[in-house]
Design an enzyme around this catalytic site. Structure first.
Site, PDB file in Angstrom:
ATOM      1  N   TYR A 100       0.854  -1.195   0.000  1.00 47.37           N
ATOM      2  CA  TYR A 100       0.000   0.000   0.000  1.00 47.37           C
ATOM      3  C   TYR A 100       0.889   1.243   0.000  1.00 47.37           C
ATOM      4  O   TYR A 100       1.990   1.214  -0.531  1.00 47.37           O
ATOM      5  CB  TYR A 100      -1.023  -0.064   1.164  1.00 47.37           C
ATOM      6  CG  TYR A 100      -2.231   0.743   0.795  1.00 47.37           C
ATOM      7  CD1 TYR A 100      -3.040   0.357  -0.278  1.00 47.37           C
ATOM      8  CD2 TYR A 100      -2.538   1.928   1.445  1.00 47.37           C
ATOM      9  CE1 TYR A 100      -4.105   1.141  -0.690  1.00 47.37           C
ATOM     10  CE2 TYR A 100      -3.615   2.707   1.043  1.00 47.37           C
ATOM     11  CZ  TYR A 100      -4.395   2.314  -0.021  1.00 47.37           C
ATOM     12  OH  TYR A 100      -5.446   3.089  -0.434  1.00 47.37           O
ATOM     13  N   ARG A 153      -8.561  10.954  -7.678  1.00 46.65           N
ATOM     14  CA  ARG A 153      -7.651  11.599  -6.715  1.00 46.65           C
ATOM     15  C   ARG A 153      -6.872  10.501  -6.003  1.00 46.65           C
ATOM     16  O   ARG A 153      -7.117  10.190  -4.842  1.00 46.65           O
ATOM     17  CB  ARG A 153      -8.468  12.447  -5.730  1.00 46.65           C
ATOM     18  CG  ARG A 153      -7.687  13.496  -4.997  1.00 46.65           C
ATOM     19  CD  ARG A 153      -7.863  13.369  -3.517  1.00 46.65           C
ATOM     20  NE  ARG A 153      -7.563  12.021  -3.063  1.00 46.65           N
ATOM     21  CZ  ARG A 153      -7.588  11.615  -1.812  1.00 46.65           C
ATOM     22  NH1 ARG A 153      -7.932  12.430  -0.862  1.00 46.65           N
ATOM     23  NH2 ARG A 153      -7.289  10.368  -1.459  1.00 46.65           N
ATOM     24  N   LYS A 171      -5.982  -1.833  -1.067  1.00 46.83           N
ATOM     25  CA  LYS A 171      -6.809  -1.582   0.119  1.00 46.83           C
ATOM     26  C   LYS A 171      -7.453  -2.882   0.605  1.00 46.83           C
ATOM     27  O   LYS A 171      -7.486  -3.175   1.798  1.00 46.83           O
ATOM     28  CB  LYS A 171      -7.896  -0.576  -0.261  1.00 46.83           C
ATOM     29  CG  LYS A 171      -8.487   0.127   0.909  1.00 46.83           C
ATOM     30  CD  LYS A 171      -7.955   1.529   0.994  1.00 46.83           C
ATOM     31  CE  LYS A 171      -8.243   2.122   2.335  1.00 46.83           C
ATOM     32  NZ  LYS A 171      -7.846   3.499   2.439  1.00 46.83           N
ATOM     33  N   GLU A 242     -13.375   5.047  -2.516  1.00 48.12           N
ATOM     34  CA  GLU A 242     -11.964   5.336  -2.272  1.00 48.12           C
ATOM     35  C   GLU A 242     -11.396   6.233  -3.364  1.00 48.12           C
ATOM     36  O   GLU A 242     -11.566   5.949  -4.564  1.00 48.12           O
ATOM     37  CB  GLU A 242     -11.195   4.000  -2.254  1.00 48.12           C
ATOM     38  CG  GLU A 242      -9.715   4.110  -2.002  1.00 48.12           C
ATOM     39  CD  GLU A 242      -9.365   4.414  -0.553  1.00 48.12           C
ATOM     40  OE1 GLU A 242     -10.190   4.188   0.343  1.00 48.12           O
ATOM     41  OE2 GLU A 242      -8.245   4.899  -0.324  1.00 48.12           O
ATOM     42  N   ASP A 243     -10.724   7.281  -2.944  1.00 49.14           N
ATOM     43  CA  ASP A 243      -9.964   8.143  -3.856  1.00 49.14           C
ATOM     44  C   ASP A 243     -10.771   8.719  -5.009  1.00 49.14           C
ATOM     45  O   ASP A 243     -10.287   8.823  -6.152  1.00 49.14           O
ATOM     46  CB  ASP A 243      -8.710   7.408  -4.367  1.00 49.14           C
ATOM     47  CG  ASP A 243      -7.609   7.386  -3.299  1.00 49.14           C
ATOM     48  OD1 ASP A 243      -7.850   7.903  -2.181  1.00 49.14           O
ATOM     49  OD2 ASP A 243      -6.519   6.860  -3.563  1.00 49.14           O
ATOM     50  N   ASP A 265     -13.471   5.910   3.148  1.00 54.51           N
ATOM     51  CA  ASP A 265     -12.343   5.871   4.078  1.00 54.51           C
ATOM     52  C   ASP A 265     -11.578   7.191   4.117  1.00 54.51           C
ATOM     53  O   ASP A 265     -11.081   7.586   5.160  1.00 54.51           O
ATOM     54  CB  ASP A 265     -11.389   4.732   3.702  1.00 54.51           C
ATOM     55  CG  ASP A 265     -10.280   4.614   4.732  1.00 54.51           C
ATOM     56  OD1 ASP A 265     -10.612   4.458   5.916  1.00 54.51           O
ATOM     57  OD2 ASP A 265      -9.098   4.721   4.360  1.00 54.51           O
ATOM     58  N   ASP A 266     -11.493   7.876   2.965  1.00 54.21           N
ATOM     59  CA  ASP A 266     -10.741   9.141   2.939  1.00 54.21           C
ATOM     60  C   ASP A 266     -11.363  10.157   3.888  1.00 54.21           C
ATOM     61  O   ASP A 266     -10.667  10.991   4.460  1.00 54.21           O
ATOM     62  CB  ASP A 266     -10.724   9.719   1.514  1.00 54.21           C
ATOM     63  CG  ASP A 266     -10.194   8.711   0.521  1.00 54.21           C
ATOM     64  OD1 ASP A 266      -9.116   8.149   0.765  1.00 54.21           O
ATOM     65  OD2 ASP A 266     -10.878   8.446  -0.490  1.00 54.21           O
ATOM     66  N   ASN A 405       0.471  13.138   3.279  1.00 56.06           N
ATOM     67  CA  ASN A 405       1.295  12.069   2.697  1.00 56.06           C
ATOM     68  C   ASN A 405       1.738  12.463   1.294  1.00 56.06           C
ATOM     69  O   ASN A 405       1.063  13.257   0.647  1.00 56.06           O
ATOM     70  CB  ASN A 405       0.464  10.780   2.579  1.00 56.06           C
ATOM     71  CG  ASN A 405       0.041  10.253   3.931  1.00 56.06           C
ATOM     72  OD1 ASN A 405       0.838  10.158   4.824  1.00 56.06           O
ATOM     73  ND2 ASN A 405      -1.226   9.927   4.052  1.00 56.06           N
TER      74      ASN A 405
HETATM   75  P1  NAD Z   1      -8.238  17.146  -0.564  1.00 53.38           P
HETATM   76  O1  NAD Z   1      -7.737  17.428  -1.915  1.00 53.38           O
HETATM   77  O2  NAD Z   1      -9.660  16.748  -0.396  1.00 53.38           O
HETATM   78  O3  NAD Z   1      -8.005  18.451   0.356  1.00 53.38           O
HETATM   79  C1  NAD Z   1      -6.842  19.238   0.378  1.00 53.38           C
HETATM   80  C2  NAD Z   1      -7.189  20.582   0.990  1.00 53.38           C
HETATM   81  O4  NAD Z   1      -6.003  21.345   1.167  1.00 53.38           O
HETATM   82  C3  NAD Z   1      -8.127  21.429   0.146  1.00 53.38           C
HETATM   83  O5  NAD Z   1      -9.133  21.960   0.967  1.00 53.38           O
HETATM   84  C4  NAD Z   1      -7.248  22.560  -0.347  1.00 53.38           C
HETATM   85  O6  NAD Z   1      -7.991  23.757  -0.494  1.00 53.38           O
HETATM   86  C5  NAD Z   1      -6.269  22.689   0.796  1.00 53.38           C
HETATM   87  N1  NAD Z   1      -5.032  23.381   0.427  1.00 53.38           N
HETATM   88  C6  NAD Z   1      -4.338  23.322  -0.727  1.00 53.38           C
HETATM   89  N2  NAD Z   1      -3.266  24.144  -0.672  1.00 53.38           N
HETATM   90  C7  NAD Z   1      -3.263  24.702   0.560  1.00 53.38           C
HETATM   91  C8  NAD Z   1      -2.417  25.627   1.216  1.00 53.38           C
HETATM   92  N3  NAD Z   1      -1.331  26.128   0.633  1.00 53.38           N
HETATM   93  N4  NAD Z   1      -2.716  25.990   2.473  1.00 53.38           N
HETATM   94  C9  NAD Z   1      -3.802  25.479   3.091  1.00 53.38           C
HETATM   95  N5  NAD Z   1      -4.645  24.609   2.503  1.00 53.38           N
HETATM   96  C10 NAD Z   1      -4.384  24.231   1.253  1.00 53.38           C
HETATM   97  O7  NAD Z   1      -7.283  16.060   0.057  1.00 53.38           O
HETATM   98  P2  NAD Z   1      -7.526  15.169   1.372  1.00 53.38           P
HETATM   99  O8  NAD Z   1      -8.127  13.878   1.004  1.00 53.38           O
HETATM  100  O9  NAD Z   1      -8.229  15.991   2.391  1.00 53.38           O
HETATM  101  O10 NAD Z   1      -6.031  14.870   1.812  1.00 53.38           O
HETATM  102  C11 NAD Z   1      -5.184  15.927   2.249  1.00 53.38           C
HETATM  103  C12 NAD Z   1      -3.881  15.365   2.782  1.00 53.38           C
HETATM  104  O11 NAD Z   1      -4.148  14.555   3.920  1.00 53.38           O
HETATM  105  C13 NAD Z   1      -3.140  14.469   1.781  1.00 53.38           C
HETATM  106  O12 NAD Z   1      -1.784  14.777   1.801  1.00 53.38           O
HETATM  107  C14 NAD Z   1      -3.377  13.093   2.318  1.00 53.38           C
HETATM  108  O13 NAD Z   1      -2.274  12.255   2.042  1.00 53.38           O
HETATM  109  C15 NAD Z   1      -3.483  13.323   3.798  1.00 53.38           C
HETATM  110  N6  NAD Z   1      -4.249  12.256   4.457  1.00 53.38           N
HETATM  111  C16 NAD Z   1      -3.688  11.655   5.532  1.00 53.38           C
HETATM  112  C17 NAD Z   1      -4.358  10.639   6.171  1.00 53.38           C
HETATM  113  C18 NAD Z   1      -3.740   9.984   7.361  1.00 53.38           C
HETATM  114  O14 NAD Z   1      -2.778  10.452   7.868  1.00 53.38           O
HETATM  115  N7  NAD Z   1      -4.287   8.909   7.862  1.00 53.38           N
HETATM  116  C19 NAD Z   1      -5.590  10.219   5.686  1.00 53.38           C
HETATM  117  C20 NAD Z   1      -6.149  10.861   4.602  1.00 53.38           C
HETATM  118  C21 NAD Z   1      -5.462  11.894   3.990  1.00 53.38           C
END
Ligand code: NAD
Length: 548
Positions: A100, A153, A171, A242-243, A265-266, A405
């Site tokens: 993964y 995504r 997954k 997912e994604d 899950d996201d 990530n």
């Molecule tokens: P997403 O695309 O839905 O959301 C990203 C957000 O960040 C958007 O609201 C965007 O407007 C904002 N953004 C972009 N540039 C920015 C900046 N310069 N300053 C502030 N905000 C900004 O993505 P997501 O699914 O919410 O995932 C976001 C991050 O979280 C990814 O890197 C993902 O890997 C990580 N994530 C981690 C876990 C975990 O740790 N378990 C789980 C899910 C997602």
């Protein structure tokens, strides 16, 4: 010369050799070789599974890159599923980053180049009107878990179209490895609804439809045909989204969560794992959830999901909803999310408070004095030294979660968080960081890996035949995960249990989830006298069956 298909006459043994869920490779016994017509089709020496494993591990270790390791394990998965899961389960911490994230991301990017055998079902635009028939082509008939993506995504990598198939496959491998959901009950699905990735559209090797993504009503009716077909063909299956791109992800969750057994899950899994980290952190700070103010950097699926679950839990703990929502503040690329903004996507509006504009995270932290900052923006290095220092000035033990990530996208490193806070930050990240030695003390950063939550929730839901997956289940899963963190873990700063314990964690979470399903009248299976035992009995163990 045309070939006469009648000249091909496989024995029963060929079916067993070619079907990964039946194949035992060199472990077919003498008796099985006789019974199945396998004599001569295998090298003569009969091995046990315990003897096969070292050969696999030896070959695995010789692979020079993680992608090569991924290809090698995928080939094993496609050849001998039982042995694949034995190897993965026995070496979980080593194998998870290969099967993964992060390696699966690279594998999706390289999908067309590393493609050997198909796995999972591709439901394509060409199948409109016939999706049920496509789903019926899966040879396994007792499907209980479907993970579906449309590839828009993929992790932090954007639109990979049909090449995103690695994600549902990976997954579901974690469903089995981390929680023992039987692999023959799992079905990975990719909806090929086109791609807007220009490079893929122009790539002659791209394996999906070379068309742009369908949108709006056309997209919705395609997804709906898939959902109805899946329900008809596999009525006991839970469907995990997912994604998907974030606008579709929120919409689809809202549309289906009260109609079918589904979750995202996201949004929901991330929420649960992050809240578990916060609950553990509160054991260190000795404060209550309702006393926290959290600032989120990033207002997408992860951030909004976490804030919704925390709001819900604060309300359960007695805070009025409006007040609970105000405890969650968001900063996106345009600054503070607040009600005067006219550019907000629908999912951000629930946290757009009546506040004055502020340009960035630093100013929001200074103004609203949060107890926790949660990074979910995918933007690296945005938890700067002044921001972490401010958090450390405002809080005895500031909570700093850099969840983006992969590692290169983390808002700050573990070392930065500890150094800039004088060792006081309670730190967790999305991708793993090594422990940090500072001033003679060892700090162990926790990894908020969704794999602590979604496999266990899925197992609980499937084992009791729950008709829905509820937010209450994700909240309960978060509390149960936090329960598994020991005082010794907390002393080193660790807010999650070691990942190697995930199967045990999953069994506990599954039991709590199933219990809730029975309590709420959602379970369709007869109630067992001991729910945890029933869940454990459901868990798949990779062992060879005797076919002789
Ligand atoms: P997403 O695309 O839905 O959301 C990203 C957000 O960040 C958007 O609201 C965007 O407007 C904002 N953004 C972009 N540039 C920015 C900046 N310069 N300053 C502030 N905000 C900004 O993505 P997501 O699914 O919410 O995932 C976001 C991050 O979280 C990814 O890197 C993902 O890997 C990580 N994530 C981690 C876990 C975990 O740790 N378990 C789980 C899910 C997602």
């Amino acid at each position: 010369m045309t070939r006469n298909p009648d000249e091909y006459s496989p024995t029963k043994g060929h079916t067993y050799l070619n079907e990964p869920s039946l194949n035992k490779g060199t472990a077919f016994t003498e008796a099985e070789r006789d019974a199945l017509g396998l004599r001569g089709l295998l090298p003569p020496h009969v091995f046990t599974m315990e003897e096969q494993v070292p050969r696999i591990m030896k070959a695995f270790q010789t692979k020079a890159t993680d992608l090569e390791k991924f290809i090698y394990l995928t080939a094993l998965h496609d050849r001998n599923e039982t042995l694949f899961f034995r190897v993965v389960i026995d070496n979980l911490e080593m194998m998870m980053p290969i099967i993964y994230t992060p390696t699966v991301g690279k594998a999706c990017q390289e999908y067309a180049n590393i493609f050997r055998r198909p796995r999972g079902l591709f439901v394509s635009l060409k199948h409109r009107g016939q999706i049920r028939q496509v789903l019926s082509n899966c040879p396994h008939k007792n499907i209980r878990a479907i993970v579906v993506t449309d590839g828009e995504r993929i992790l932090g990598l954007g639109d990979l179209g049909a090449n995103g198939m690695g994600i549902p496959v990976g997954k579901l491998a974690l469903y089995t490895a981390c929680a023992g959901v039987p692999p023959t009950q799992c079905l990975p699905v990719t909806l090929d609804v086109g791609t807007n990735n220009e490079a893929l559209l122009e790539d002659p090797l791209y394996l999906g439809n070379n068309t742009r993504r369908i949108r709006g009503e056309e997209f919705d009716s395609f997804v709906d045909e898939f959902i109805q077909a899946a329900r008809a063909e596999y009525p006991k299956a839970m469907i995990q989204f997912e994604d998907f791109g974030n606008t579709n992800a929120f919409r689809l969750l809202e549309r289906y969560r009260d109609q079918i057994c589904t979750f995202n899950d996201d949004i929901q899994g991330t929420a649960s794992v992050a809240m578990a980290g916060i609950i553990s952190a509160l054991r260190i700070t000795k404060s209550k959830l309702t006393d926290q103010t959290l600032v989120f950097q990033g207002a997408g699926e992860a951030g909004i999901g976490i804030a919704e679950l925390i709001t819900r839990t604060m309300v359960d703990n007695g805070l009025p909803e409006a007040e609970a929502r105000r405890r969650c503040l968001f900063v996106d690329s345009k600054g503070l999310v607040q009600s005067k903004r006219t550019d907000l996507q629908e999912h951000k509006k629930y946290f757009a408070h009546d506040l004055d504009a502020l340009p960035d995270l630093q100013s929001v932290v200074e103004t609203y004095r949060p107890t926790a900052i949660i990074g979910v923006s995918g933007q690296p290095s945005t938890f700067t030294q002044p921001i972490v220092e401010t958090m450390a000035r405002l809080n005895e033990r500031p909570i700093v979660f850099a969840l983006s990530n992969p590692t290169s996208k983390a808002e700050c490193t573990a070392e930065e968080a500890y150094r800039w806070s004088g060792g006081r930050a309670i730190f967790a990240s999305g991708s793993p960081f090594d422990p940090v030695e500072m001033d003679g003390k060892r700090y162990v950063p926790g990894q908020g890996n969704n794999a602590y939550i979604f496999p266990g929730v899925a197992l609980g839901v499937i084992a009791c035949g729950s008709s829905r997956v509820t937010d209450e289940m994700f909240a309960a899963a978060a509390f149960e995960l936090a329960n598994q963190v020991t005082e010794t873990d907390l002393e080193s700063g660790l807010v999650y249990p070691p990942l190697g314990q995930v199967r045990e964690v999953s069994a506990k979470i599954a039991a709590v989830v199933a219990q809730l399903a029975y309590d709420r009248g959602l379970a369709t299976e007869p109630k067992p006298s001991n729910i945890e035992q029933a869940v454990r009995d459901y868990m798949y163990e990779p062992k060879y069956q005797d076919y002789a």
